[in-house]
Design a protein around this motif. Structure first.
Motif, PDB file in Angstrom:
ATOM      1  N   LYS A   1     -12.140  -6.353   6.809  1.00  0.00           N
ATOM      2  CA  LYS A   1     -10.817  -5.717   6.717  1.00  0.00           C
ATOM      3  C   LYS A   1     -10.238  -5.836   5.311  1.00  0.00           C
ATOM      4  O   LYS A   1      -9.429  -4.996   4.896  1.00  0.00           O
ATOM      5  CB  LYS A   1      -9.866  -6.360   7.727  1.00  0.00           C
ATOM      6  CG  LYS A   1     -10.176  -6.020   9.176  1.00  0.00           C
ATOM      7  CD  LYS A   1      -9.133  -6.611  10.109  1.00  0.00           C
ATOM      8  CE  LYS A   1      -9.412  -6.243  11.566  1.00  0.00           C
ATOM      9  NZ  LYS A   1      -8.388  -6.812  12.486  1.00  0.00           N
ATOM     10  N   GLU A   2     -10.644  -6.878   4.571  1.00  0.00           N
ATOM     11  CA  GLU A   2     -10.106  -7.102   3.230  1.00  0.00           C
ATOM     12  C   GLU A   2     -10.817  -6.278   2.166  1.00  0.00           C
ATOM     13  O   GLU A   2     -10.242  -6.007   1.098  1.00  0.00           O
ATOM     14  CB  GLU A   2     -10.198  -8.592   2.882  1.00  0.00           C
ATOM     15  CG  GLU A   2      -9.273  -9.467   3.705  1.00  0.00           C
ATOM     16  CD  GLU A   2      -9.581 -10.946   3.573  1.00  0.00           C
ATOM     17  OE1 GLU A   2      -8.708 -11.776   3.928  1.00  0.00           O
ATOM     18  OE2 GLU A   2     -10.696 -11.278   3.114  1.00  0.00           O
ATOM     19  N   LEU A   3     -12.057  -5.882   2.436  1.00  0.00           N
ATOM     20  CA  LEU A   3     -12.850  -5.150   1.435  1.00  0.00           C
ATOM     21  C   LEU A   3     -12.198  -3.853   0.946  1.00  0.00           C
ATOM     22  O   LEU A   3     -12.178  -3.597  -0.262  1.00  0.00           O
ATOM     23  CB  LEU A   3     -14.251  -4.860   1.998  1.00  0.00           C
ATOM     24  CG  LEU A   3     -15.198  -6.062   2.070  1.00  0.00           C
ATOM     25  CD1 LEU A   3     -16.506  -5.671   2.765  1.00  0.00           C
ATOM     26  CD2 LEU A   3     -15.492  -6.596   0.662  1.00  0.00           C
ATOM     27  N   PRO A   4     -11.654  -2.992   1.842  1.00  0.00           N
ATOM     28  CA  PRO A   4     -11.002  -1.762   1.356  1.00  0.00           C
ATOM     29  C   PRO A   4      -9.824  -2.045   0.423  1.00  0.00           C
ATOM     30  O   PRO A   4      -9.605  -1.318  -0.550  1.00  0.00           O
ATOM     31  CB  PRO A   4     -10.531  -1.075   2.651  1.00  0.00           C
ATOM     32  CG  PRO A   4     -11.423  -1.615   3.713  1.00  0.00           C
ATOM     33  CD  PRO A   4     -11.680  -3.034   3.322  1.00  0.00           C
ATOM     34  N   TYR A   5      -9.058  -3.111   0.715  1.00  0.00           N
ATOM     35  CA  TYR A   5      -7.926  -3.478  -0.134  1.00  0.00           C
ATOM     36  C   TYR A   5      -8.404  -3.969  -1.504  1.00  0.00           C
ATOM     37  O   TYR A   5      -7.781  -3.694  -2.538  1.00  0.00           O
ATOM     38  CB  TYR A   5      -7.081  -4.564   0.544  1.00  0.00           C
ATOM     39  CG  TYR A   5      -6.301  -4.079   1.738  1.00  0.00           C
ATOM     40  CD1 TYR A   5      -5.082  -3.419   1.572  1.00  0.00           C
ATOM     41  CD2 TYR A   5      -6.775  -4.275   3.032  1.00  0.00           C
ATOM     42  CE1 TYR A   5      -4.355  -2.977   2.662  1.00  0.00           C
ATOM     43  CE2 TYR A   5      -6.054  -3.834   4.141  1.00  0.00           C
ATOM     44  CZ  TYR A   5      -4.842  -3.185   3.948  1.00  0.00           C
ATOM     45  OH  TYR A   5      -4.136  -2.737   5.028  1.00  0.00           O
ATOM     46  N   ILE A   6      -9.512  -4.715  -1.496  1.00  0.00           N
ATOM     47  CA  ILE A   6     -10.071  -5.200  -2.761  1.00  0.00           C
ATOM     48  C   ILE A   6     -10.518  -4.031  -3.623  1.00  0.00           C
ATOM     49  O   ILE A   6     -10.262  -3.993  -4.829  1.00  0.00           O
ATOM     50  CB  ILE A   6     -11.255  -6.158  -2.497  1.00  0.00           C
ATOM     51  CG1 ILE A   6     -10.741  -7.462  -1.885  1.00  0.00           C
ATOM     52  CG2 ILE A   6     -12.018  -6.441  -3.789  1.00  0.00           C
ATOM     53  CD1 ILE A   6     -11.842  -8.414  -1.469  1.00  0.00           C
ATOM     54  N   LEU A   7     -11.180  -3.046  -3.000  1.00  0.00           N
ATOM     55  CA  LEU A   7     -11.635  -1.858  -3.734  1.00  0.00           C
ATOM     56  C   LEU A   7     -10.449  -1.068  -4.271  1.00  0.00           C
ATOM     57  O   LEU A   7     -10.435  -0.656  -5.441  1.00  0.00           O
ATOM     58  CB  LEU A   7     -12.489  -0.966  -2.831  1.00  0.00           C
ATOM     59  CG  LEU A   7     -13.002   0.333  -3.462  1.00  0.00           C
ATOM     60  CD1 LEU A   7     -13.853   0.037  -4.697  1.00  0.00           C
ATOM     61  CD2 LEU A   7     -13.798   1.152  -2.440  1.00  0.00           C
ATOM     62  N   ALA A   8      -9.433  -0.870  -3.423  1.00  0.00           N
ATOM     63  CA  ALA A   8      -8.235  -0.131  -3.862  1.00  0.00           C
ATOM     64  C   ALA A   8      -7.529  -0.879  -4.986  1.00  0.00           C
ATOM     65  O   ALA A   8      -7.090  -0.272  -5.975  1.00  0.00           O
ATOM     66  CB  ALA A   8      -7.281   0.067  -2.686  1.00  0.00           C
ATOM     67  N   GLY A   9      -7.433  -2.206  -4.855  1.00  0.00           N
ATOM     68  CA  GLY A   9      -6.815  -3.009  -5.902  1.00  0.00           C
ATOM     69  C   GLY A   9      -7.591  -2.945  -7.206  1.00  0.00           C
ATOM     70  O   GLY A   9      -7.003  -2.891  -8.291  1.00  0.00           O
TER      71      GLY A   9
ATOM     72  N   GLY B   1     -13.953  -4.024 -10.585  1.00  0.00           N
ATOM     73  CA  GLY B   1     -13.411  -3.136 -11.609  1.00  0.00           C
ATOM     74  C   GLY B   1     -14.244  -3.104 -12.871  1.00  0.00           C
ATOM     75  O   GLY B   1     -14.414  -2.042 -13.484  1.00  0.00           O
ATOM     76  N   SER B   2     -14.792  -4.254 -13.289  1.00  0.00           N
ATOM     77  CA  SER B   2     -15.594  -4.303 -14.513  1.00  0.00           C
ATOM     78  C   SER B   2     -16.879  -3.495 -14.366  1.00  0.00           C
ATOM     79  O   SER B   2     -17.329  -2.843 -15.314  1.00  0.00           O
ATOM     80  CB  SER B   2     -15.932  -5.754 -14.871  1.00  0.00           C
ATOM     81  OG  SER B   2     -16.778  -6.352 -13.900  1.00  0.00           O
TER      82      SER B   2
END
Length: 308
Positions: free
Chosen positions: A64-72, A189-190
């Motif tokens: 559930k946290e992965l999509p937020y990490i990608l969006a962030g 991001g990098s």
């Protein structure tokens, strides 16, 4: 954590970022912005992971946290750092400081719309006092603020991307430590920035072998302190104080940007900045809620004394 300790952390972060902006301006003079930023963010990611490993708070994110990490990562890292580094190649760091000063206003408005977090009247006064102080401070430098350039547009897009990312950070902070979120966002991001650099700036990596020794001082300082420690502490503060209160401290960033620009790049600071500084500090006191907090504590103390 006591909010006053969070405020102290935020002031420290603004000092770090104030010197980081002119440092990045220096770095993009040697290496094209996307390539340099990709490696600087990767260094920041490794630094944060190393720190958090020592603190023993590293864990795998849930599905559930992965999509937020990608969006962030797309907003806080790719969008923010891509547009900021691109913008700094064609605009001054003082001009960028003025545009970055719109962050608190944007954060307050977007937080109201998306998170239903409404600043009080005193906080709104603080937001606009800070914006006025930022404007006076930077305009007194005589920088390139007369018209909108592509560089200034890029800097505005960078702060807009960052503001939207704060909404994600504030929401995910309920389950994932913001410091760990920062490490994951930086790493993802990098990689994305590196892929972009291969297309936009082919062969640029080879230039790292030709830079002077002082470049590496700025590079490691910016990556490990300005980016890694700075963003880790700021994102942690967003999780504790909320996006609106944390963002008001971004006004102080302009003051420290001018100080850093003077020391690192030789840009001039005049006595007219004092008036802008007064407005900025007043804006931070009102906008952060510190003034309301002090007033409430004083009111409670008076009530208690009256009951004795």
């Amino acid at each position: 954590m006591n909010l006053w300790k969070v405020y102290a952390i935020l002031v420290t972060v603004m000092f770090i970022w104030g010197f980081n902006l002119p440092a990045v301006k220096f770095l993009v003079g040697y290496i094209e912005p996307v390539t340099m930023t990709a490696f600087r963010i990767l260094l920041a990611s490794l630094t944060v992971f190393a720190i958090l490993t020592v603190l023993k708070i590293v864990r795998k994110p849930t599905k559930k946290e992965l999509p937020y990490i990608l969006a962030g990562a797309l907003l806080n890292v790719v969008g923010h750092h891509y547009f900021l580094s691109m913008g700094l190649t064609t605009t001054t760091s003082t001009s960028a400081g003025l545009i970055l000063g719109t962050g608190p206003v944007l954060t307050a408005v977007i937080a109201s719309l998306m998170l239903r977090i409404f600043p009080s009247k005193l906080q709104w006064i603080g937001v606009f006092l800070g914006l006025a102080g930022v404007s006076i401070t930077v305009l007194s430098t005589g920088g390139e603020t007369g018209g909108l350039s592509i560089g200034q547009l890029f800097v505005f897009l960078s702060i807009l991307s960052q503001v939207f990312s704060y909404m994600i950070i504030a929401k995910l902070a309920k389950t994932l430590d913001p410091r760990l979120l920062t490490a994951y966002m930086f790493f993802v991001g990098s990689i994305i920035l590196f892929l972009i650099s291969l297309i936009q700036e082919p062969g640029e990596i080879a230039k790292f072998a030709t830079v002077p020794p002082v470049f590496w001082v700025y590079f490691f300082g910016s990556g490990m302190i300005g980016t890694a420690v700075g963003h880790m502490l700021y994102n942690y503060s967003v999780g504790k104080a909320g996006p609106s209160k944390a963002a008001i401290f971004m006004n102080l960033n302009t003051v420290f940007v001018l100080l850093g620009s003077a020391i690192l790049l030789g840009e001039i600071i005049t006595t007219r900045h004092v008036f802008g500084l007064i407005l900025i500090v007043a804006g931070v006191i009102f906008g952060s809620g510190a003034a309301e907090d002090l007033w409430k504590k004083r009111k409670v103390k008076r009530t208690m004394n009256a009951l004795k």
